[in-house]
Structures are given as C-alpha cells and as structure tokens.
Write an enzyme that holds these catalytic residues in place. Sequence first.
Site, mmCIF file in Angstrom:
data_model
loop_
_atom_site.group_PDB
_atom_site.id
_atom_site.type_symbol
_atom_site.label_atom_id
_atom_site.label_comp_id
_atom_site.label_asym_id
_atom_site.label_seq_id
_atom_site.Cartn_x
_atom_site.Cartn_y
_atom_site.Cartn_z
ATOM 1 N N CYS A 198 38.992 39.978 66.208
ATOM 2 C CA CYS A 198 39.825 39.279 65.534
ATOM 3 C C CYS A 198 41.153 40.065 65.206
ATOM 4 O O CYS A 198 41.241 41.445 64.987
ATOM 5 C CB CYS A 198 39.176 38.953 64.314
ATOM 6 N N CYS A 234 30.124 22.593 58.288
ATOM 7 C CA CYS A 234 31.000 23.629 57.761
ATOM 8 C C CYS A 234 31.600 24.274 58.488
ATOM 9 O O CYS A 234 30.741 24.573 59.704
ATOM 10 C CB CYS A 234 30.207 24.416 56.621
ATOM 11 N N CYS A 238 35.358 43.877 57.432
ATOM 12 C CA CYS A 238 34.916 42.930 58.450
ATOM 13 C C CYS A 238 34.355 43.483 59.674
ATOM 14 O O CYS A 238 35.212 44.298 60.442
ATOM 15 C CB CYS A 238 35.733 41.921 58.709
ATOM 16 N N CYS A 246 26.831 25.894 59.210
ATOM 17 C CA CYS A 246 28.250 26.581 59.100
ATOM 18 C C CYS A 246 28.698 27.357 60.129
ATOM 19 O O CYS A 246 27.734 28.526 60.639
ATOM 20 C CB CYS A 246 28.085 27.666 57.797
ATOM 21 N N ARG A 266 26.547 29.949 45.931
ATOM 22 C CA ARG A 266 25.605 30.466 46.690
ATOM 23 C C ARG A 266 25.817 32.009 46.756
ATOM 24 O O ARG A 266 26.283 32.847 46.800
ATOM 25 C CB ARG A 266 26.168 30.018 48.159
ATOM 26 N N CYS A 283 41.131 42.801 57.639
ATOM 27 C CA CYS A 283 40.162 42.570 56.589
ATOM 28 C C CYS A 283 39.220 43.937 56.555
ATOM 29 O O CYS A 283 38.464 43.949 57.409
ATOM 30 C CB CYS A 283 39.453 41.156 56.582
ATOM 31 N N CYS A 287 34.607 25.281 50.382
ATOM 32 C CA CYS A 287 33.558 26.304 50.077
ATOM 33 C C CYS A 287 34.489 27.728 50.019
ATOM 34 O O CYS A 287 35.081 27.994 50.991
ATOM 35 C CB CYS A 287 32.711 26.317 51.070
HETATM 36 N N1 SAM Z 1 37.876 34.552 60.114
HETATM 37 C C1 SAM Z 1 37.574 33.324 59.116
HETATM 38 C C2 SAM Z 1 37.890 33.987 57.501
HETATM 39 O O1 SAM Z 1 38.412 35.030 57.544
HETATM 40 O O2 SAM Z 1 38.043 33.284 56.795
HETATM 41 C C3 SAM Z 1 36.019 33.081 59.046
HETATM 42 C C4 SAM Z 1 34.954 34.345 59.032
HETATM 43 S S1 SAM Z 1 35.055 35.482 57.645
HETATM 44 C C5 SAM Z 1 33.732 36.572 58.497
HETATM 45 C C6 SAM Z 1 34.092 34.824 56.549
HETATM 46 C C7 SAM Z 1 33.731 35.374 55.118
HETATM 47 O O3 SAM Z 1 32.598 36.279 55.556
HETATM 48 C C8 SAM Z 1 34.914 36.370 54.562
HETATM 49 O O4 SAM Z 1 35.641 35.542 54.112
HETATM 50 C C9 SAM Z 1 34.040 37.382 53.727
HETATM 51 O O5 SAM Z 1 33.948 36.808 52.551
HETATM 52 C C10 SAM Z 1 32.533 37.377 54.269
HETATM 53 N N2 SAM Z 1 32.376 38.452 54.997
HETATM 54 C C11 SAM Z 1 32.849 39.213 56.228
HETATM 55 N N3 SAM Z 1 32.277 40.409 56.205
HETATM 56 C C12 SAM Z 1 31.267 40.545 55.253
HETATM 57 C C13 SAM Z 1 30.675 41.808 55.063
HETATM 58 N N4 SAM Z 1 30.654 42.685 55.615
HETATM 59 N N5 SAM Z 1 29.933 41.634 53.983
HETATM 60 C C14 SAM Z 1 29.923 40.633 52.883
HETATM 61 N N6 SAM Z 1 30.578 39.578 53.209
HETATM 62 C C15 SAM Z 1 31.574 39.415 54.260
HETATM 63 FE FE1 SF4 Z 2 39.035 38.155 61.175
HETATM 64 FE FE2 SF4 Z 2 36.965 39.210 59.870
HETATM 65 FE FE3 SF4 Z 2 39.330 38.860 58.741
HETATM 66 FE FE4 SF4 Z 2 37.829 36.598 59.153
HETATM 67 S S1 SF4 Z 2 37.204 38.251 57.825
HETATM 68 S S2 SF4 Z 2 40.228 37.065 59.480
HETATM 69 S S3 SF4 Z 2 36.995 37.232 61.149
HETATM 70 S S4 SF4 Z 2 38.805 40.078 60.322
#
Ligand code: SAM
Ligand code: SF4
Length: 333
Positions: free
Chosen positions: A47, A124, A54, A91, A256, A51, A184
């Site tokens: 990606c 979802c 992530c 989802c 959730r 973030c 959500c």
């Molecule tokens: N890329 C899309 C986005 O950012 O909305 C969808 C995927 S993203 C991985 C979805 C959500 O997963 C994030 O907004 C975050 O809240 C949660 N998430 C991701 N990594 C995480 C982690 N290491 N621990 C807890 N929640 C996490």
């Molecule tokens: Fe990309 Fe992860 Fe951020 Fe979603 S949460 S936009 S997958 S870096």
Amino acid sequence: MTFTDLHRIYHQPFFDLLKQARAVHDEHWPENEVQLCTLLSIKTGGCSEDCGYCAQSARYSTGVQREQLMEKEQVMEKARAAKAGGSTRFCMGAAWKGVRGGTEKFDQVLGIVRDVSTLGMEVCVTLGELGADEARALREAGVTAYNHNIDTSPEHYPNVVTTHTFDDRLRTIRHAQDAGMSVCCGGILGLGETLEDRLRMLEVLSNFNPHPESVPINMLMPIKGTPMEENEQIDTFTMIRMIATARIAMPRAKVRLSAGRTAMSKEAQALCFFAGANSIFYGDKLLTAANPRANEDMALLRDLGLTAQEPNPQMEAPVIEHDRPLAPTACCL
Ligand code: SAM
Ligand code: SF4
Ligand code: DTB
C-alpha cells in the site's frame, strides 16, 4: 454527544459505567446475540499509504508481501467457507489508498461483490478512499456496509498518517452514506494517543448523522517493522471502558470487539460483551494478523449463553436525523 458528556460517562466508577452501558445495551439489544464477521484480505500489501500501525504499508519492512487482487473464484471459496462456518457478514479488505471508477481493478471488485452478495451474508468492503460514483457503484453491486475507520482523534491523526488527512476520511464516509450504504467506522486504541484523543474519536463518531451502523474498536496489534512496533499494550480496563462508552454514545450501533483479541483473556472479552460489544471478527485470521481460533470463539459464546446473530443483507442504512446537523462535517472538529 459532547466531549464533556463522554468524559463524565467514561470516568464513572468502573461498575457504574458497566451498569449504565448494560442498561442501554439491554434496551436496544435484548437478544444476547453477537454478530460474526469474517475478514478476507482480497488485495494484500504494497500500500502507498504510511499508516504507522499497518503491516501492509509498502513503506515498512513487515514481512508482508505485496500480492495481486484475488480471483473471484478464490474469494467465493472463502466466502462459502465463512458462511458454512456460521459467519453472517463477510468483510473484504484491500491495501489500497482508494479506488477509481472505470479501472480494471474496480470492475473486478464490483464483480466479486455481485457474486458474494448472492450468498445471503451481509457484504462489507474496505477499499480506502471513494468518490460519490464509486460509492453508488458499490451499493448497486450489493455492498451492505463500507468500512472506513477514523482510527483516532482529528488532532492525533497527523501523527499516525501523513499521506492522507482526517478530512479525506470524513469525505469518503459521507460519500458512502450518501450512496445509501451503512457505514462501519471506528478506530484503534494504542496509537500513542491520550485518553482525550480516544474520547474525541467517540465524539466525532457519535456526531455522525446518521450514526455508524457498526463501530469497530481495535486494540493495536503491534507489527514488527512499523513505527508503532514498540507501542505500549492497552490494558483491558481501558478497552472495556471504551466499549461501554461507545455503547452509551451510540445505542443502535453494533460495537465490534475487533483486532487484538488474541492478547485478551476470555474473562476480559466476556466483560467487553457485558459492556455492550455485540460483534466480533470470527475466523483464524484478520487481514494479515492472527485472531482467536473459530472453535475457541464458539466455545466462549456457548459458555456465555450468546448466540450468533442472523444476517440482514437487505439492511437499510441508518436514517438521517433531521434535527441534527448532517455529519461527518467540520461541525465537531
Ligand atoms: N486500506 C483500507 C483503509 O485504510 O481503510 C482498508 C484496510 S485497513 C487495514 C482497515 C483498518 O484495519 C484500519 O483502519 C485499522 O483501523 C485496522 N488495522 C490495521 N492494522 C491494524 C493493527 N496493526 N492493529 C489494529 N488494527 C489495525
Ligand atoms: Fe494502506 Fe494499511 Fe493505511 Fe489501509 S491502513 S491505507 S492498507 S497502509
Ligand atoms: C477493522 O476495524 N479492523 C479490521 C477491519 N476493520 C478491516 C482489520 C484489522 C486488521 C488487523 C491487522 C491485520 O490483520 O493486518
């Protein structure tokens, strides 16, 4: 709800908070049911976004490999298995900044959604940023709910992500709601935020009009290689207080108990259910990280006398309340 109200609710003695949350929960959700949602990462890794929590950001070496968008048949196999295992919501997540109409990958996603929506589960997706056209197309293809988390307070957000803004997140949520999808939307605890940031996050969520249909409360799963790998673990009383406060602030939303359950005892999870959580991710894997085993979750629900909620794929999105400003907007920021 205002920050001051949320602050007062959160800071009650623990058992008073639980009592209040339980009363709200019993009034709106008397059935002793828990929604079971299965996650599938249909496009993993690589990606562009940064973030800080992530595993799938291309900017960090986390060991997660970039993969192509999954083929429809492979996704269908996983979706059928989720249904057979008792899941009521499926989802699908993609590690993208967002999607654009008219592209091959978006058309492919619409095809996947159309097929998955024939299985009778709620559908979802979480694909990153959406415009109004993309939101309408997803709704028409059969999406029940769009997941797009605000993750933390508007003030703390720039410390977590720099490649998009909190306002970008709100815009996507608005597009999803305008297209008639349920939203959500929730966040993560453990991103280095203060307690005030957590309550601000709930303030923003509870001022959405309409309220989110579901509110995932994730506990950071620290991922090696990310800037947050050493973040301190959130203690379970904080998690329980946040769930209780979310339940009181958004009585009709599904709350959730999301990522991070592998680090929680059964007893702590039971208190989360008591405090108003009525949805979990179900299945051995989240997107890339581990989740409790499905058979252990079934045993836990059985021990607590909880049953799986029926799916409602025809679900209408929550309706706008006309006596409150349309949100998400800058009203509460
Ligand atoms: N890329 C899309 C986005 O950012 O909305 C969808 C995927 S993203 C991985 C979805 C959500 O997963 C994030 O907004 C975050 O809240 C949660 N998430 C991701 N990594 C995480 C982690 N290491 N621990 C807890 N929640 C996490
Ligand atoms: Fe990309 Fe992860 Fe951020 Fe979603 S949460 S936009 S997958 S870096
Ligand atoms: C949400 O709030 N949590 C889910 C889902 N929405 C997409 C994702 C949790 C991801 C946990 C880390 C991982 O599996 O990589």
